[in-house]
Design a protein around this motif. Structure first.
Motif, short mmCIF file in Angstrom:
data_model
loop_
_atom_site.label_atom_id
_atom_site.label_comp_id
_atom_site.label_asym_id
_atom_site.label_seq_id
_atom_site.Cartn_x
_atom_site.Cartn_y
_atom_site.Cartn_z
N PRO A 176 0.65 -0.95 -0.07
CA PRO A 176 0.13 0.34 -0.34
C PRO A 176 1.05 0.78 -0.07
O PRO A 176 2.21 0.95 0.70
N ARG A 177 0.18 2.70 -1.05
CA ARG A 177 0.75 3.68 -0.21
C ARG A 177 1.07 4.11 1.11
O ARG A 177 0.22 3.81 1.82
N THR A 178 2.70 5.35 1.01
CA THR A 178 2.97 4.99 2.50
C THR A 178 3.09 6.29 2.28
O THR A 178 3.64 7.06 3.59
N CYS A 179 3.38 7.49 1.78
CA CYS A 179 3.23 8.69 1.21
C CYS A 179 2.02 9.44 0.73
O CYS A 179 1.82 8.50 -0.47
N THR A 180 1.77 10.82 0.64
CA THR A 180 0.36 11.14 -0.10
C THR A 180 1.06 12.09 -1.27
O THR A 180 2.39 12.90 -0.86
N THR A 181 0.61 12.52 -1.86
CA THR A 181 1.03 14.27 -2.28
C THR A 181 1.03 15.36 -1.43
O THR A 181 1.87 15.90 -1.78
N VAL A 182 0.22 15.22 -0.73
CA VAL A 182 0.56 16.37 0.70
C VAL A 182 1.17 16.43 1.47
O VAL A 182 2.48 17.34 1.84
N GLU A 183 1.95 15.28 1.39
CA GLU A 183 3.44 14.84 2.28
C GLU A 183 4.52 15.64 1.28
O GLU A 183 5.61 15.69 1.62
N LEU A 184 4.41 14.91 -0.21
CA LEU A 184 4.62 15.27 -1.00
C LEU A 184 5.83 16.92 -0.78
O LEU A 184 6.50 17.66 -1.17
N ALA A 185 3.95 17.56 -1.06
CA ALA A 185 4.12 18.61 -1.79
C ALA A 185 4.71 19.59 -0.60
O ALA A 185 4.86 20.41 -0.19
N GLU A 186 4.89 19.19 0.70
CA GLU A 186 5.03 19.76 1.68
C GLU A 186 6.81 19.79 1.60
O GLU A 186 7.13 20.80 2.03
N LYS A 187 7.25 18.76 1.16
CA LYS A 187 8.70 18.48 1.02
C LYS A 187 9.15 19.12 0.02
O LYS A 187 10.28 20.09 0.25
N LEU A 188 7.82 19.74 -1.37
CA LEU A 188 8.28 20.12 -2.11
C LEU A 188 8.57 21.96 -1.91
O LEU A 188 8.92 22.73 -2.69
N ASP A 189 7.92 22.23 -1.53
CA ASP A 189 7.13 23.72 -0.93
C ASP A 189 6.19 23.71 -2.36
O ASP A 189 6.07 24.80 -2.97
N ILE A 190 5.66 23.68 -2.24
CA ILE A 190 4.35 23.24 -3.95
C ILE A 190 3.10 22.64 -2.78
O ILE A 190 2.84 22.34 -2.10
N SER A 191 1.68 23.10 -3.80
CA SER A 191 0.69 22.67 -3.92
C SER A 191 0.54 21.13 -3.90
O SER A 191 1.48 20.57 -5.06
N ASP A 192 -0.62 20.57 -3.44
CA ASP A 192 -0.29 19.30 -3.57
C ASP A 192 -0.68 18.68 -5.24
O ASP A 192 -0.97 17.36 -6.05
N GLN A 193 -1.49 19.73 -5.73
CA GLN A 193 -1.87 19.81 -6.95
C GLN A 193 -0.87 19.32 -7.86
O GLN A 193 -0.61 18.84 -9.07
N ALA A 194 -0.32 20.81 -7.24
CA ALA A 194 1.14 20.93 -8.25
C ALA A 194 2.06 20.00 -8.27
O ALA A 194 2.86 19.45 -9.44
N VAL A 195 2.05 18.69 -7.05
CA VAL A 195 3.20 17.97 -7.21
C VAL A 195 2.07 17.09 -8.28
O VAL A 195 3.16 16.06 -8.98
N THR A 196 0.73 16.12 -8.33
CA THR A 196 0.02 15.40 -9.01
C THR A 196 0.59 15.71 -10.69
O THR A 196 0.86 15.15 -11.59
N GLU A 197 0.45 17.64 -10.73
CA GLU A 197 0.60 17.56 -12.51
C GLU A 197 2.47 17.65 -13.01
O GLU A 197 2.64 16.79 -13.78
N ARG A 198 3.27 17.67 -11.93
CA ARG A 198 4.15 17.50 -12.25
C ARG A 198 4.73 15.99 -12.42
O ARG A 198 5.49 15.31 -13.60
#
Length: 219
Positions: A176-198
């Motif tokens: 199962p997934r152990t990380c979300t786009t919200v968590e990735l967004a926090e690390k990259l300092d962008i929005s979770d939508q921007a993470v998905t698009e990237r």
């Protein structure tokens, strides 16, 4: 073997560059563009700057039939533009020589393009067409995506590579997934939508530069 060219084109030398008259401080990134005949409907992101002034300038351009805001976030807005590509010699040359736009980013003075052509002959014919049309351009890099000297990133931009590597390392693609786009967004300092698009653009570039090749490409 297919060939990819990275190049810079003076914004005032092609029609879309003139339509998207970018004021200083604004950056435009094309999401997707498929010129077809005399029509083209690109989707593009506009970052920073005075977007209201940018919008009014685009809507008033005589070559624009429709200009629509698709989505809006705090730092960027997604637009669709329906325009007449017939008189744009730059995109006409791309279509005539079987080219494809992989990426495009515009600033106030110039645009940076990443274009793919079936072979070097098509690329050469494309460059000749630009010279004949007196379009000012500078070739930054030319490479074959399947050759060892194409580089280790297979067409990924630095930000796309950063996001994709982080997603793998943090378990975004685990089951199962152990990380979300919200968590990735926090690390990259962008929005979770921007993470998905990237991530989506990164996967498309990775596949296009490594898997979408013919037997002739790798001979």
């Amino acid at each position: 073997m297919s060939v990819i060219v990275e190049m810079e084109v003076v914004a005032s030398d092609f029609e879309l560059g003139r339509i998207l008259d970018i004021v200083p401080g604004v950056r435009v990134e094309v999401e997707t563009m498929v010129p077809a005949g005399e029509r083209a409907v690109p989707l593009f992101w506009v970052y920073d700057g005075d977007r209201s002034s940018f919008e009014s300038g685009v809507r008033d351009h005589p070559a624009v039939d429709a200009f629509t805001e698709i989505d809006e976030f705090e730092d960027r807005t997604l637009y669709a533009i329906d325009w007449d590509v017939e008189f744009d010699h730059f995109f006409g040359a791309i279509v005539e020589n079987e080219g494809h736009v992989l990426a495009a980013t515009g600033h106030s003075d110039a645009w940076q393009f990443e274009l793919r052509f079936p072979d070097h002959d098509c690329l050469s014919a494309f460059q000749t067409s630009l010279e004949d049309a007196r379009i000012s351009f500078e070739v930054i890099r030319v490479y074959n995506p399947t050759r060892p000297d194409a580089g280790p990133w297979f067409g990924l931009t630095p930000t796309q590579r950063e996001a994709l590597v982080l997603a793998v390392e943090c378990g975004y693609y685990d089951i199962p997934r152990t990380c979300t786009t919200v968590e990735l967004a926090e690390k990259l300092d962008i929005s979770d939508q921007a993470v998905t698009e990237r991530l989506r653009r990164a996967i498309v570039n990775l596949v296009d530069h490594s898997l979408l090749v013919t037997a002739d490409d790798i001979d």
